[in-house]
Design an enzyme around this catalytic site. Structure first.
Site, PDB file in Angstrom:
ATOM      1  N   LYS A 121      11.864  34.238   3.748  1.00  0.00           N
ATOM      2  CA  LYS A 121      10.659  35.000   3.417  1.00  0.00           C
ATOM      3  C   LYS A 121       9.399  34.248   3.838  1.00  0.00           C
ATOM      4  CE  LYS A 121       8.106  34.623   0.060  1.00  0.00           C
ATOM      5  NZ  LYS A 121       7.477  34.364  -1.259  1.00  0.00           N
ATOM      6  N   ASP A 139       9.786  40.076  -0.472  1.00  0.00           N
ATOM      7  CA  ASP A 139       9.712  39.263  -1.675  1.00  0.00           C
ATOM      8  C   ASP A 139      10.215  40.087  -2.850  1.00  0.00           C
ATOM      9  OD1 ASP A 139       7.702  41.074  -2.259  1.00  0.00           O
ATOM     10  OD2 ASP A 139       6.230  39.554  -2.852  1.00  0.00           O
TER      11      ASP A 139
END
Length: 222
Positions: A121, A139
């Site tokens: 991420k 996320d």
């Protein structure tokens, strides 16, 4: 409504509702962005923004940070979640950038992922925000909202699967914008514990809302 049509509707509606679909982390350079994103793991952007000004004043460049030890960095980030681990990540990351990349923050996802403290991420956030890369980072907010609304299938049980399925239904040129729209919608409206369905612009496209409407009403005496 198919997932592609649902995604187009969601992006259009959120675009009308959210004026500035961008990160809420405060930064001036790719170096500062990378540090802030590493610190933001399992921590709020607000708390990160409260800590980074003093950190960046003490270590204005990645070369400065590379000279610091874990113990030097810790006092500046002790209000952040997992400060001991993150202080170590920042010290090692900075030395890697100086030694391997001549002090330049990598601009590709592949190179960013070689750095300590930078996972899937984080690499995609930095590449997309700083370098406008074709990325759609997932996320906790994106993961939750995509599943609740029905933008992904029920088997999308990992961030990687959610990312892959979102990329199939959202045009590549909209990936970065969609990432921020979904984050902000999840942060302020479609929250984890108490989603504000009554003030949401997406009820007609949301599978979660549809399920709520099919629940039985209150029964007297119970």
């Amino acid at each position: 409504m198919g997932r592609t049509d649902r995604a187009a509707f969601v992006v259009d509606q959120l675009r009308d509702e959210i004026e500035r679909p961008t990160t809420e982390l405060e930064y001036d350079t790719p170096y500062q962005l990378l540090v802030a994103v590493i610190l933001s793991a399992q921590c709020t952007d607000e708390r990160v923004n409260g800590a980074t000004p003093a950190l960046f004043e003490a270590y204005p460049t990645v070369e400065d940070l590379a000279e610091a030890s874990e113990e030097d960095i810790y006092p500046y980030i002790q209000s952040i979640t997992f400060p001991n681990n993150k202080a170590g990540y920042l010290a090692k990351m900075a030395r890697q950038v100086v030694d391997t990349y001549d002090g330049q923050i990598p601009d590709t996802i592949e190179d960013l992922e070689t750095l300590t403290g930078v996972g899937r991420k984080t690499a995609r956030v930095v590449a997309q925000v700083a370098h406008d890369a074709d990325a759609l980072p997932v996320d906790t907010h994106v993961f939750r909202v995509a599943n609740r609304i029905g933008l992904v299938k029920e088997d999308a049980t990992t961030p990687k699967k959610v990312e892959q399925q979102l990329k199939r239904v959202i045009p590549k040129e909209e990936w970065g914008e969609a990432h921020h729209l979904l984050i902000l919608h999840g942060r302020y409206t479609c929250t984890a514990r108490s989603p504000d369905c009554h003030d949401c612009p997406l009820p007609e496209a949301c599978k979660h809302y549809d399920r709520l409407q099919r629940l039985p009403g209150p029964i007297d005496g119970l």
